[in-house]
Enzyme design. Structure first.
Site, PDB file in Angstrom:
ATOM      1  CG  ASP A 102     -52.601 -39.239 -32.985  1.00  0.00           C
ATOM      2  OD1 ASP A 102     -53.132 -40.264 -32.534  1.00  0.00           O
ATOM      3  OD2 ASP A 102     -52.413 -38.207 -32.311  1.00  0.00           O
ATOM      4  CG  ASP A 159     -55.604 -40.293 -26.818  1.00  0.00           C
ATOM      5  OD1 ASP A 159     -55.375 -40.671 -25.664  1.00  0.00           O
ATOM      6  OD2 ASP A 159     -55.842 -39.111 -27.101  1.00  0.00           O
TER       7      ASP A 159
HETATM    8  N1  GLY Z   1     -56.072 -38.062 -29.580  1.00  0.00           N
HETATM    9  C1  GLY Z   1     -56.028 -36.775 -29.045  1.00  0.00           C
HETATM   10  C2  GLY Z   1     -57.294 -36.347 -28.442  1.00  0.00           C
HETATM   11  O1  GLY Z   1     -58.206 -37.125 -28.271  1.00  0.00           O
HETATM   12  O2  GLY Z   1     -57.387 -35.178 -28.144  1.00  0.00           O
END
Ligand code: GLY
Length: 379
Positions: A102, A159
């Protein structure tokens, strides 16, 4: 794209009203925030996630809000707050092993946004450091970026598509095609093994790190393995639209449309306010407003690339989502932090289910500014 010609007068007026309300509430919130990095409020006040966990994946979104507000208003208050947030966040780059995939969400909205807005070359270097960390997570055998740390080297999640723009940006900045090739390799794997043929998506897929063979798809933040987590679906809509933006690969555009069609069909039955999981039992009935706002932004992106005859379909769906989620979930009380309520991090966890979450506000602001052609593109 200028969306003005696509909006009827009533919608345009509504969007302008929301922009006025956003300016008013965010100005109050920013003054109240101090040095805090917001995630969710407790009793109407954001708790400092920088204090609780400075490595947390959402810690860049408030930076995104601040840079968007600075870009649209040129009020120095927002820029100062964004730069202050970066001072705290950038310290984490000294500990790459504690960061995960992330880094895209975290630095596209902070250092890279700063560089795009101001040309600050130190911010550019910071963005490139984050891109290197992301690239180093790539498994060239399985062609995937590992999501998390610990004993999960083969774990990949939908994600991650939203982190890949950091790699496309790094190639543009440096001329080094390695970053772009990694983004494409990962996207190919997502198309093969994470996105499903009916347009829905898995959340998590586990690969053998030595052979690249797909081993498992455990349940993630949705209801169960094989179900349909709505935010994962919204990451697929936006992520595949961005994959097309950055590569021009028609296959990615088709996958974005499939994901979008699935999202629209499934939210239409709940009046365009998404539930947390489209394949969960009817009760308990849990909403995730963030999925709606993210998907709306993805649809606004997708509108740019589809045939003329398809544009109104995706545009109108985006508007329906934004309006429906705002009507059901927005809190315009300026004495309480957070704007878009009913965000849900996870199906199973109650403490951050149906609460205001910072990225719900970010995507709502992005959508409103984009409709008014006042946004800075951060992806
Ligand atoms: N990327 C983590 C979520 O969407 O919770």
């Amino acid at each position: 794209m200028n969306y003005n010609g696509r909006m009827d007068q009533e919608t345009l007026k509504w969007v302008e009203t929301k922009w006025q309300q956003l300016q008013s509430k965010l100005a109050v919130e920013v003054k109240r925030m101090g040095e805090k990095i917001p995630y969710i409020p407790v009793d109407g006040r954001y708790v400092d996630m920088g204090e609780k966990n400075i490595f947390w994946w959402t810690n860049g979104f408030y930076g995104g809000i601040l840079w968007q507000m600075y870009h649209a208003t040129k009020d120095e208050m927002y820029k100062e707050a964004a730069i202050n947030l970066s001072k705290r966040l950038d310290e984490t780059l000294e500990f790459p092993n504690k960061l995960d995939h992330d880094v895209g969400f975290m630095w596209l909205h902070t250092a890279v946004a700063n560089y795009r807005e101001t040309g600050d070359t130190v911010a550019r270097e910071t963005g490139l450091r984050a891109a290197r960390i992301l690239a180093d997570r790539y498994n060239p055998i399985g062609k995937f970026i590992k999501a998390w740390n610990g004993n999960r080297d083969g774990w990949v999640i939908i994600d991650c598509l939203m982190n890949l723009p950091l790699l496309y940006w790094a190639t543009k900045e440096t001329g080094d095609d390695e970053y772009r090739q990694i983004a494409i390799g990962h996207t190919e794997t997502a198309c093969k093994n994470i996105l499903r043929k009916d347009g829905s998506t898995n959340h998590i897929v586990v690969f053998d790190v030595n052979t690249g063979e797909m081993l498992d798809n455990p349940g993630g933040q949705g209801y169960a393995s094989g179900s349909s987590w709505s935010r994962g679906q919204s990451w697929a809509v936006y992520g595949m639209s961005l994959a097309y933006r950055h590569t021009g690969n028609e296959e990615y555009l088709n996958r974005a449309k499939l994901a979008a069609n699935y999202f629209i069909a499934n939210t239409a039955v709940t009046d365009f306010v998404p539930v947390i999981d489209f394949r969960a039992p009817k009760e308990p009935y849990y909403i995730d407003s963030t999925a709606g706002m993210i998907a709306a932004c993805g649809l606004l992106e997708l509108v740019n690339y589809v045939e003329e005859g398809e544009k109104n379909f995706y545009f109108d769906a985006a508007i329906k989502l934004i309006k429906a989620v705002e009507a059901r979930c927005a809190n315009w009380n300026e004495d309480e932090d957070g704007i878009i309520g009913y965000g849900s991090a996870c199906y199973e966890r109650s403490e951050d289910r149906e609460v205001p979450i910072i990225y719900g506000d970010y995507y709502f602001l992005e959508a409103i500014l984009r409709l008014l052609d006042k946004d800075i593109f951060l992806w």
